[in-house]
Design an enzyme around this catalytic site. Structure first.
Site, PDB file in Angstrom:
ATOM      1  N   HIS A 104      27.832  47.084  37.075  1.00 57.22           N
ATOM      2  CA  HIS A 104      28.208  47.744  38.326  1.00 57.22           C
ATOM      3  C   HIS A 104      29.278  48.790  37.994  1.00 57.22           C
ATOM      4  O   HIS A 104      30.069  48.603  37.062  1.00 57.22           O
ATOM      5  CB  HIS A 104      28.783  46.680  39.272  1.00 57.22           C
ATOM      6  CG  HIS A 104      29.052  47.140  40.666  1.00 57.22           C
ATOM      7  ND1 HIS A 104      30.172  47.851  41.022  1.00 57.22           N
ATOM      8  CD2 HIS A 104      28.337  46.979  41.801  1.00 57.22           C
ATOM      9  CE1 HIS A 104      30.151  48.103  42.322  1.00 57.22           C
ATOM     10  NE2 HIS A 104      29.037  47.576  42.825  1.00 57.22           N
ATOM     11  N   ASP A 118      32.439  39.709  35.071  1.00 53.86           N
ATOM     12  CA  ASP A 118      32.304  40.108  36.473  1.00 53.86           C
ATOM     13  C   ASP A 118      31.316  39.138  37.114  1.00 53.86           C
ATOM     14  O   ASP A 118      30.108  39.228  36.917  1.00 53.86           O
ATOM     15  CB  ASP A 118      31.796  41.559  36.521  1.00 53.86           C
ATOM     16  CG  ASP A 118      31.380  41.991  37.922  1.00 53.86           C
ATOM     17  OD1 ASP A 118      31.417  41.157  38.847  1.00 53.86           O
ATOM     18  OD2 ASP A 118      30.986  43.163  38.068  1.00 53.86           O
ATOM     19  N   GLN A 177      28.135  38.578  41.393  1.00 59.14           N
ATOM     20  CA  GLN A 177      26.783  38.164  41.799  1.00 59.14           C
ATOM     21  C   GLN A 177      26.438  36.772  41.277  1.00 59.14           C
ATOM     22  O   GLN A 177      25.297  36.333  41.439  1.00 59.14           O
ATOM     23  CB  GLN A 177      25.748  39.170  41.296  1.00 59.14           C
ATOM     24  CG  GLN A 177      25.899  40.564  41.857  1.00 59.14           C
ATOM     25  CD  GLN A 177      25.624  40.636  43.365  1.00 59.14           C
ATOM     26  OE1 GLN A 177      25.039  39.731  43.957  1.00 59.14           O
ATOM     27  NE2 GLN A 177      26.077  41.712  43.981  1.00 59.14           N
ATOM     28  N   LYS A 183      30.655  38.232  49.182  1.00 57.79           N
ATOM     29  CA  LYS A 183      29.275  38.025  48.711  1.00 57.79           C
ATOM     30  C   LYS A 183      28.931  36.541  48.672  1.00 57.79           C
ATOM     31  O   LYS A 183      27.825  36.156  48.309  1.00 57.79           O
ATOM     32  CB  LYS A 183      29.092  38.638  47.325  1.00 57.79           C
ATOM     33  CG  LYS A 183      29.237  40.163  47.336  1.00 57.79           C
ATOM     34  CD  LYS A 183      29.065  40.721  45.949  1.00 57.79           C
ATOM     35  CE  LYS A 183      29.521  42.159  45.847  1.00 57.79           C
ATOM     36  NZ  LYS A 183      28.662  43.119  46.517  1.00 57.79           N
ATOM     37  N   CYS A 208      25.192  51.222  42.910  1.00 54.47           N
ATOM     38  CA  CYS A 208      26.421  51.376  42.101  1.00 54.47           C
ATOM     39  C   CYS A 208      26.161  50.993  40.658  1.00 54.47           C
ATOM     40  O   CYS A 208      27.014  50.359  40.002  1.00 54.47           O
ATOM     41  CB  CYS A 208      27.581  50.563  42.662  1.00 54.47           C
ATOM     42  SG  CYS A 208      28.134  51.134  44.258  1.00 54.47           S
TER      43      CYS A 208
END
Ligand code: PLP
Length: 419
Positions: A136, A213, A216, A239, A377
Site C-alpha cells: 500500500h 503492515d 488487512q 478495517k 493505493c
C-alpha cells in the site's frame, strides 16, 4: 483444492450465526438506489456493529473526560477505559507488555511514526530498506521520504504472476546494508497472504528489523506478534469493525524505548523547563496531546466483537466466500482475476475485457453492490500487472453467498451492456 463445480455445489457451512451477526450491523439493512445494500468494500473500511456504537455512546454519556491528568471520578473512569482498551489490544495481538502498544490515528500514522522516529535515528547514507512491489502507498511513501532525507536506498521484492512475493529474490536482497524490511501481511490490492513469519526470520538472520503492515490481516487472521517475532506491527481500527481515527503501533519495548519522540506536546513529557524537556516512558512518549479516547475504547469493543465471533470462524467463512466468489467470477466471460496467490484472504480483484473498472463500479452500484475500483493505493502493484486499476470485492464476517451471487449478477449485467 476443490473444483469450481464442487465449490458451487457446497452449501454454506459456517460456525457463524450469519443472521444474528448481520442484525448487529444496522447499516446492512440500508437501501441504495432503491436496492438492498450489498457491501463488498470491507478492505477500504468495514461496517460497525451496534456493540461498538453503543460502547462509544456510553463513553460519551457516562465517562467522557480527559485522561491521565485528572483526579476527579470522570477522569478516572475515562483513564481506566482508555488504558483498559490498551490492555485489550495487547491481548489481541499477544504483545508481551502493555507498554508496547501505542495508539495512533491508523496504519499510515504508525508507519510514519516509525519512519520518522526510528528511521531518522538509525538509517544513514548507504543503508537499505526493503519493501515489496505490492505494498500500500502508506508502506512505500514514508520509506521513500526517509531514503530521500538520509541517502539510504529502497530495494524492492518482486512478485510472480500470481501476486506472490519471490522469496529467492528477497533472500538475495538481504545484506548487512539492510536496516529494515517493511512488508504487508496481507495485500489490500491482491489479497495475497505473505509468509511474514519466514520473511521475518530471514531478515533477522541478516541483522535487519521488520515492520509488518497488518491493516488487512487483523480483521481476518489470528495475529501473534511474539510468534511472528515482528519488531513493529501496525494496523487500523476501522478495517476491523472499529471506528475511524484510531490505530496501533506495536513495537518491541527495547526498540520503542531507544527511539526519540516524534511529536512534542502534553502527555509525552516527564518534565518541561524553558530550557529543555525530558520524555515520558513508553508508550506515552509517542502519544503527544489528548489521545483519541472514545475511538480507542470503540476499538476494544470491536476486538471483543471479533473475538466473540471467533477469529478462526471468521477466517474459515471468509475463505469459503472467497473460494465461492473466485469460482463464480472466473466463469464470467472476459473476466480476468488479478492476484491468484495460493494463499489469499478476503480480497478478489479483477478486470473485464470490455469495461473500465470505474464503469464496472458505477454500474454495479446502481444495483446496490458496493465494490471499490481504482488503484487501491497500490499503483506499483497495478503497474506490475499491466493494469491502471481493478475492480475489487472484499469480504467481512457478515457477507453471504447470496451477496456474492448479487455481485456476479451485477457483473454479468456490465458484460451485457459493454458486450
Ligand atoms: N496498509 C494497507 C495494506 C491498507 O490496506 C491500508 C488501507 O487501505 C493502509 C495501509 C492504510 O490504512 P489507513 O488509511 O487506515 O491508515
Amino acid at each position: 483444492m476443490a473444483s469450481p463445480a464442487e465449490l458451487l455445489a457446497t452449501p454454506a457451512a459456517t460456525a457463524l450465526d450469519l443472521a444474528r451477526l448481520r442484525d448487529d450491523f444496522p447499516i446492512l439493512s440500508t437501501k441504495v438506489h432503491g436496492r438492498q445494500l450489498v457491501y463488498l468494500d470491507n478492505a477500504a473500511t468495514s461496517q460497525k456493529p451496534r456493540q461498538v456504537l453503543e460502547r462509544m455512546r456510553v463513553y460519551y454519556e457516562q465517562e467522557n473526560s480527559n485522561v491521565h491528568r485528572g483526579v476527579h471520578e470522570l477522569s478516572e473512569r475515562a483513564t481506566a477505559a482508555f488504558e483498559g482498551a490498551r490492555s485489550r489490544v495487547r491481548a489481541f495481538v499477544n504483545a508481551k507488555e502493555v507498554r508496547e502498544i501505542v495508539f495512533t490515528r491508523g496504519t499510515t500514522e504508525s508507519i510514519n511514526l516509525v519512519a520518522q522516529s526510528w528511521g531518522h535515528a538509525n538509517v544513514r547514507a548507504g543503508d537499505e530498506i526493503v519493501i515489496s512491489t505490492i505494498e500500500h502507498h502508506s508502506n512505500i511513501v514514508p520509506w521513500q521520504m526517509l531514503c530521500a532525507a538520509t541517502g539510504a536506498t529502497l530495494r524492492v521484492i518482486p512478485v510472480n504472476d500470481r501476486g506472490e512475493l519471490e522469496l529467492d529474490a528477497y533472500r538475495e536482497l538481504l545484506s548487512a546494508k539492510t536496516k529494515l524490511v517493511a512488508i504487508g501481511h496481507v495485500s489490500n490490492a491482491l489479497g495475497t497472504i505473505n509468509p511474514v513469519r519466514e520473511m521475518i526470520a530471514m531478515a533477522h538472520s541478516a541483522g535487519a528489523l521488520v515492520l509488518v503492515d497488518g491493516a488487512q490481516a487483523v480483521p481476518h487472521l489470528r495475529v501473534d506478534v511474539q510468534a511472528l517475532d515482528a519488531d513493529f506491527y501496525v494496523f487500523s481500527g476501522h478495517k476491523m469493525y472499529g471506528p475511524t481515527g484510531i490505530g496501533i503501533l506495536y513495537g518491541k519495548a527495547a526498540l520503542l524505548e531507544a527511539m526519540p519522540p516524534w511529536m512534542g506536546g502534553g502527555d509525552m513529557i516527564s518534565s518541561v523547563t524553558l530550557e529543555r524537556s525530558t520524555w515520558n516512558v513508553i508508550p506515552y512518549k509517542f502519544e503527544a496531546g489528548t489521545p483519541n479516547i472514545a475511538d480507542a475504547i470503540g476499538l476494544a469493543a470491536a476486538i471483543d466483537y471479533l473475538e466473540s465471533a471467533g477469529i478462526e470462524n471468521v477466517e474459515a467463512w471468509e475463505h469459503e466466500l472467497l473460494a465461492y466468489a473466485t469460482a463464480k467470477l472466473s466463469a464470467v466471460p472476459g473476466l480476468r482475476l488479478v492476484g491468484t496467490a495460493a494463499n489469499k484472504a478476503a480480497v478478489i480483484s479483477f478486470v473485464l475485457d470490455s469495461a473500465h473498472p470505474h464503469d464496472i463500479g458505477t454500474i454495479v452500484d446502481q444495483e446496490g453492490v458496493a465494490i471499490r475500483t481504482g488503484h487501491h493505493c497500490a499503483q506499483p502493484a497495478m503497474n506490475r500487472f499491466g493494469v491502471p486499476a481493478t475492480a475489487r470485492a472484499s469480504f467481512a464476517l457478515y457477507n453471504t453467498k447470496d451477496e456474492v451471487d448479487a455481485l456476479v449478477r451485477a457483473i454479468e449485467h456490465v458484460v451485457e451492456i459493454f458486450g
